[in-house]
Design a protein around this motif. Sequence first.
Motif, PDB file in Angstrom:
ATOM      1  N   ALA A 162      45.974  42.406  26.150  1.00 36.05           N
ATOM      2  CA  ALA A 162      46.951  42.611  27.226  1.00 36.05           C
ATOM      3  C   ALA A 162      48.371  42.317  26.769  1.00 36.05           C
ATOM      4  N   LEU A 163      48.500  41.442  25.777  1.00 36.36           N
ATOM      5  CA  LEU A 163      49.825  41.021  25.317  1.00 36.36           C
ATOM      6  C   LEU A 163      50.345  41.819  24.128  1.00 36.36           C
ATOM      7  N   VAL A 164      49.517  42.695  23.573  1.00 35.59           N
ATOM      8  CA  VAL A 164      49.869  43.330  22.299  1.00 35.59           C
ATOM      9  C   VAL A 164      51.102  44.222  22.408  1.00 35.59           C
ATOM     10  N   THR A 165      51.346  44.786  23.572  1.00 33.52           N
ATOM     11  CA  THR A 165      52.530  45.649  23.750  1.00 33.52           C
ATOM     12  C   THR A 165      53.750  44.861  24.244  1.00 33.52           C
ATOM     13  N   LYS A 166      53.586  43.540  24.355  1.00 30.33           N
ATOM     14  CA  LYS A 166      54.662  42.660  24.857  1.00 30.33           C
ATOM     15  C   LYS A 166      55.154  43.118  26.238  1.00 30.33           C
ATOM     16  N   PRO A 167      54.246  43.269  27.193  1.00 30.71           N
ATOM     17  CA  PRO A 167      54.632  43.773  28.520  1.00 30.71           C
ATOM     18  C   PRO A 167      55.401  42.715  29.307  1.00 30.71           C
ATOM     19  N   PRO A 168      56.357  43.117  30.123  1.00 30.42           N
ATOM     20  CA  PRO A 168      57.066  42.151  30.971  1.00 30.42           C
ATOM     21  C   PRO A 168      56.168  41.496  32.017  1.00 30.42           C
ATOM     22  N   LEU A 169      55.093  42.192  32.436  1.00 29.31           N
ATOM     23  CA  LEU A 169      54.240  41.699  33.511  1.00 29.31           C
ATOM     24  C   LEU A 169      52.781  41.669  33.070  1.00 29.31           C
ATOM     25  N   LEU A 170      52.114  40.555  33.380  1.00 34.77           N
ATOM     26  CA  LEU A 170      50.688  40.419  33.116  1.00 34.77           C
ATOM     27  C   LEU A 170      49.968  40.306  34.456  1.00 34.77           C
ATOM     28  N   LEU A 171      49.045  41.238  34.726  1.00 32.47           N
ATOM     29  CA  LEU A 171      48.213  41.204  35.924  1.00 32.47           C
ATOM     30  C   LEU A 171      46.829  40.704  35.541  1.00 32.47           C
ATOM     31  N   ALA A 172      46.424  39.583  36.118  1.00 35.49           N
ATOM     32  CA  ALA A 172      45.138  38.974  35.779  1.00 35.49           C
ATOM     33  C   ALA A 172      44.274  38.919  37.026  1.00 35.49           C
ATOM     34  N   ASP A 173      43.172  39.653  37.010  1.00 34.26           N
ATOM     35  CA  ASP A 173      42.293  39.762  38.167  1.00 34.26           C
ATOM     36  C   ASP A 173      41.054  38.893  37.954  1.00 34.26           C
ATOM     37  N   GLU A 174      41.027  37.710  38.573  1.00 31.74           N
ATOM     38  CA  GLU A 174      39.918  36.768  38.459  1.00 31.74           C
ATOM     39  C   GLU A 174      39.520  36.533  36.992  1.00 31.74           C
ATOM     40  N   ASN A 199      57.852  33.047  28.230  1.00 39.06           N
ATOM     41  CA  ASN A 199      58.502  33.343  29.508  1.00 39.06           C
ATOM     42  C   ASN A 199      57.863  34.568  30.160  1.00 39.06           C
ATOM     43  N   GLN A 200      56.540  34.639  30.063  1.00 36.50           N
ATOM     44  CA  GLN A 200      55.778  35.778  30.549  1.00 36.50           C
ATOM     45  C   GLN A 200      55.665  35.754  32.069  1.00 36.50           C
ATOM     46  N   THR A 201      55.922  36.881  32.714  1.00 33.24           N
ATOM     47  CA  THR A 201      55.689  37.022  34.144  1.00 33.24           C
ATOM     48  C   THR A 201      54.202  37.275  34.369  1.00 33.24           C
ATOM     49  N   ILE A 202      53.585  36.466  35.252  1.00 30.91           N
ATOM     50  CA  ILE A 202      52.140  36.555  35.463  1.00 30.91           C
ATOM     51  C   ILE A 202      51.837  36.599  36.958  1.00 30.91           C
ATOM     52  N   LEU A 203      50.982  37.539  37.346  1.00 35.09           N
ATOM     53  CA  LEU A 203      50.392  37.545  38.682  1.00 35.09           C
ATOM     54  C   LEU A 203      48.899  37.312  38.516  1.00 35.09           C
ATOM     55  N   LEU A 204      48.437  36.159  38.975  1.00 37.09           N
ATOM     56  CA  LEU A 204      47.049  35.738  38.824  1.00 37.09           C
ATOM     57  C   LEU A 204      46.331  35.850  40.158  1.00 37.09           C
ATOM     58  N   VAL A 205      45.327  36.708  40.230  1.00 36.13           N
ATOM     59  CA  VAL A 205      44.492  36.831  41.420  1.00 36.13           C
ATOM     60  C   VAL A 205      43.279  35.932  41.229  1.00 36.13           C
ATOM     61  N   THR A 206      43.052  35.028  42.185  1.00 35.68           N
ATOM     62  CA  THR A 206      41.959  34.071  42.010  1.00 35.68           C
ATOM     63  C   THR A 206      41.431  33.597  43.357  1.00 35.68           C
ATOM     64  N   HIS A 207      40.136  33.213  43.376  1.00 36.84           N
ATOM     65  CA  HIS A 207      39.542  32.534  44.517  1.00 36.84           C
ATOM     66  C   HIS A 207      39.550  31.013  44.301  1.00 36.84           C
ATOM     67  N   ASN A 208      39.892  30.586  43.093  1.00 32.33           N
ATOM     68  CA  ASN A 208      39.758  29.189  42.697  1.00 32.33           C
ATOM     69  C   ASN A 208      41.060  28.438  42.947  1.00 32.33           C
ATOM     70  N   HIS A 209      41.033  27.446  43.827  1.00 32.18           N
ATOM     71  CA  HIS A 209      42.261  26.727  44.168  1.00 32.18           C
ATOM     72  C   HIS A 209      42.812  25.938  42.986  1.00 32.18           C
ATOM     73  N   ARG A 210      41.923  25.511  42.080  1.00 31.76           N
ATOM     74  CA  ARG A 210      42.389  24.786  40.887  1.00 31.76           C
ATOM     75  C   ARG A 210      43.143  25.730  39.947  1.00 31.76           C
ATOM     76  N   ASP A 211      42.630  26.948  39.805  1.00 30.10           N
ATOM     77  CA  ASP A 211      43.341  27.940  38.994  1.00 30.10           C
ATOM     78  C   ASP A 211      44.685  28.279  39.633  1.00 30.10           C
ATOM     79  N   ALA A 212      44.673  28.479  40.941  1.00 31.84           N
ATOM     80  CA  ALA A 212      45.899  28.853  41.652  1.00 31.84           C
ATOM     81  C   ALA A 212      46.982  27.796  41.495  1.00 31.84           C
ATOM     82  N   ALA A 213      46.579  26.536  41.418  1.00 34.14           N
ATOM     83  CA  ALA A 213      47.540  25.437  41.338  1.00 34.14           C
ATOM     84  C   ALA A 213      48.291  25.399  40.011  1.00 34.14           C
ATOM     85  N   ARG A 214      47.884  26.214  39.054  1.00 33.27           N
ATOM     86  CA  ARG A 214      48.601  26.284  37.780  1.00 33.27           C
ATOM     87  C   ARG A 214      49.927  27.035  37.902  1.00 33.27           C
ATOM     88  N   ALA A 215      50.071  27.797  38.971  1.00 35.22           N
ATOM     89  CA  ALA A 215      51.226  28.683  39.114  1.00 35.22           C
ATOM     90  C   ALA A 215      52.438  27.941  39.676  1.00 35.22           C
TER      91      ALA A 215
END
Length: 251
Positions: A162-174, A199-215
């Motif tokens: 996902a990072l190989v093209t150095k994208p401005p946005l990373l979409l992570a689905d669960e 300084n990567q922009t990340i949108l993390l989709v998660t059901h896990n409150h512990r994972d969500a708390a990293r943001a």
Amino acid sequence: MMTDRDPIVCLQDVRVTYSAGDKDLEVLEGIDLELGAGEFVSLMGQSGSGKSTLLNVIAGLLPPTTGTVTLGGEALYALDDHQRTLLRRAHIGFVFQFFNLVPSLDVLENVALPLWIAGEDPQGKEAEHRELLEMVGLGHRAHHHPSELSGGELQRVTLARALVTKPPLLLADEPTGNVSAKMGLEILELFERVHREWNQTILLVTHNHRDAARAQRVVFLNDGRIPRDSVLTGTEVDEARILSVLQKLEI
């Protein structure tokens, strides 16, 4: 032209409606959302709340019924299919729950795959790709195939790809949904490292409150809407506060 102060993604009054017989089903109901450059945002919501639909809209895969979506300073759905594909390739990296690696390719080839798809020759970038694998702890697995890797290792390859093209946005689905709890923790630590060091922009989709708390910010989606007073930012982002909002929304 996009400036450093512009959001990577901007959704304004986005609605997605499907026809279901003689009724219309509104999956997204007036979504307003911005993702700033270098921001780490978690998106939470129960199954059926519209999370996948929202990701598809952001990724340029699903035109909204109404509303506007801007990606990298471009009005995403003012572009034709080919132009949207090029914009998506340039701006978005994807990390999926189920990896989607090519079994016949080794790890190094899977990491380079987005470049091949974009019509680039990755041969001269092998050193960079090996550095990515070292970063995710898989430098020693470069010539192994997916069938030889554990679930956690497969997800690390997916992150490197996902990072190989150095994208401005990373979409992570669960991204931790298909690995052990211990490996999930390590995957989230990698996301934090990428956010901190790149300084990567990340949108993390998660059901896990512990994972969500990293943001840095947590957005809650409930029945196709982002309810008022349900966005946590800064010091509000902790596990107890997230659980409180989940309980309040009955998610």
